[in-house]
Scaffold this active site. Structure first.
Site, PDB file in Angstrom:
ATOM      1  N   GLY A 230       0.797  -1.218   0.000  1.00  0.00           N
ATOM      2  CA  GLY A 230       0.000   0.000   0.000  1.00  0.00           C
ATOM      3  C   GLY A 230       0.835   1.276   0.000  1.00  0.00           C
ATOM      4  O   GLY A 230       1.855   1.390  -0.681  1.00  0.00           O
ATOM      5  N   ILE A 231       0.387   2.238   0.792  1.00  0.00           N
ATOM      6  CA  ILE A 231       1.036   3.563   0.832  1.00  0.00           C
ATOM      7  C   ILE A 231       2.471   3.448   1.354  1.00  0.00           C
ATOM      8  O   ILE A 231       3.382   4.124   0.864  1.00  0.00           O
ATOM      9  CB  ILE A 231       0.208   4.522   1.718  1.00  0.00           C
TER      10      ILE A 231
ATOM     11  N   ASP B 121       5.882  -4.898  15.485  1.00  0.00           N
ATOM     12  CA  ASP B 121       4.502  -4.488  15.733  1.00  0.00           C
ATOM     13  C   ASP B 121       4.587  -3.095  16.351  1.00  0.00           C
ATOM     14  O   ASP B 121       5.114  -2.927  17.465  1.00  0.00           O
ATOM     15  CB  ASP B 121       3.836  -5.470  16.708  1.00  0.00           C
TER      16      ASP B 121
ATOM     17  N   TYR C 123     -11.895   4.580  14.498  1.00  0.00           N
ATOM     18  CA  TYR C 123     -10.953   5.089  13.488  1.00  0.00           C
ATOM     19  C   TYR C 123     -10.864   6.616  13.582  1.00  0.00           C
ATOM     20  O   TYR C 123      -9.771   7.184  13.566  1.00  0.00           O
ATOM     21  CB  TYR C 123     -11.403   4.627  12.100  1.00  0.00           C
TER      22      TYR C 123
ATOM     23  N   ILE D 244      -7.453   5.677  -0.985  1.00  0.00           N
ATOM     24  CA  ILE D 244      -6.334   5.342  -1.866  1.00  0.00           C
ATOM     25  C   ILE D 244      -6.464   3.858  -2.183  1.00  0.00           C
ATOM     26  O   ILE D 244      -6.740   3.050  -1.279  1.00  0.00           O
ATOM     27  CB  ILE D 244      -4.978   5.632  -1.170  1.00  0.00           C
TER      28      ILE D 244
ATOM     29  N   THR E  93      -5.475   0.819  -2.151  1.00  0.00           N
ATOM     30  CA  THR E  93      -4.493  -0.088  -1.557  1.00  0.00           C
ATOM     31  C   THR E  93      -5.224  -1.358  -1.091  1.00  0.00           C
ATOM     32  O   THR E  93      -6.458  -1.384  -1.089  1.00  0.00           O
ATOM     33  CB  THR E  93      -3.855   0.552  -0.309  1.00  0.00           C
ATOM     34  N   PRO E  94      -4.479  -2.362  -0.620  1.00  0.00           N
ATOM     35  CA  PRO E  94      -5.157  -3.554  -0.096  1.00  0.00           C
ATOM     36  C   PRO E  94      -6.192  -3.223   0.994  1.00  0.00           C
ATOM     37  O   PRO E  94      -7.238  -3.875   1.075  1.00  0.00           O
ATOM     38  CB  PRO E  94      -4.002  -4.392   0.466  1.00  0.00           C
TER      39      PRO E  94
END
Ligand code: NAP
Length: 261
Positions: free
Chosen positions: A20-21, A66, A160, A195, A197-198
């Site tokens: 992704g990004i 992580d 989020y 965007i 991405t996955p």
């Protein structure tokens, strides 16, 4: 790789760099001359991206970490300094979005905690361990991944929204702290819209009618389409470079016009 790239001589660390990004940002930072530590939960994926960079003549390492675990974040920063001798650019990009993130009443304890731990605590831990490393390097740039939902609310994005809104103000606090201490460290947040991405593909490809769901997401964007990872990654190159040397504590919005409405 460019001999005189915009990031020549800099060492950069990108979290969530396996796809992704983060992946695109790692690749473009390397194209512009940075040595890059590609960090991800998915070490194999990070190693693939680091391999792409070295195959193209750049310098990169892969680290498994992580970002919500303090010892992992300390180790990723130490590992980068050990490999490259310094750390100048820290892109705290790793993040998650639960598709069953809900409204404030529906959100489960588990979704709340995991979202805050990765998206907000992860960014804070990056800053906490990154600041001393950037100071040892003589200064640098911290880039924190927020989102359009770090600027505006969504009725069904309680966790989020909270995590990304937190990143927005954490970034300002870090920027002011570093300026006050004269550390020569800048810190800015980044706010993309959808965007491709996955993370976003999982939103529409898992729906009963993916084309219709994708079109519905795109109708919200004044430019009429989703962004590509490089739409964000070129912004990261700018924030990482000395071209943005007077920019700190700001919100870098890359959103196809959504927040102009
Ligand atoms: P993505 O495709 O899901 O990639 C995120 C990467 O981060 C994955 O490789 C993932 O590994 C890794 N990761 C997840 N949790 C981690 C952790 N605790 N520690 C280390 N690595 C971890 O996501 P993306 O779309 O590129 O998004 C990157 C960032 O941009 C996120 O913070 C996201 O919230 C933000 N953002 C995205 C969009 C968008 O439309 N795509 C818009 C605004 C903001 P695994 O796959 O192994 O979990």
């Amino acid at each position: 790789m460019a001999d005189e790239g915009r990031l020549q001589g800099k060492a950069a660390l990108v979290t969530g760099g396996a796809q992704g990004i983060g992946r695109e940002s790692a690749l473009l930072c390397a194209v512009e001359g940075a040595r890059v530590a590609v960090v991800d939960l998915n070490l194999d994926g990070a190693a693939t991206v680091a391999g792409e960079i070295t195959a193209a003549g750049g310098e990169a390492i892969a680290i498994g970490a992580d970002v919500s675990v303090d010892a992992d974040v300390a180790a990723m920063v130490a590992g980068t300094e050990e490999a490259f001798g310094a750390l100048h650019v820290l892109f705290n990009n790793a993040g998650i979005m639960h598709h069953d993130d809900g409204d404030a009443q529906q959100t489960s304890d588990e979704v709340w905690q995991q979202t805050i731990d990765v998206n907000l605590k992860g960014v804070w831990l990056g800053c906490r361990h990154g600041i001393p490393a950037l100071r040892r390097a003589g200064g640098g740039s911290i880039i924190n991944m927020s989102s359009v939902p770090g600027l505006i609310g969504g009725y069904n994005l309680a966790a989020y929204n909270a995590s990304k809104g937190g990143v927005r103000l954490l970034t300002k606090s870090v920027a002011l702290h570093c300026a006050r201490q004269k550390y020569a460290i800048r810190c800015n947040s980044v706010h993309p819209t959808f965007i491709d991405t996955p993370m976003v593909k999982a939103m529409y490809e898992g729906s009963p009618d993916p084309a219709k769901t994708k079109a519905k997401l795109e109708r919200q964007i004044p430019l009429g389409h989703m962004g590509e990872p490089d739409d964000i990654a070129w912004g990261i190159v700018y924030l990482a470079s000395d071209e943005s040397k007077f920019m700190t504590g700001t919100e870098f919005v890359l959103d196809g016009g959504i927040t102009a409405m």
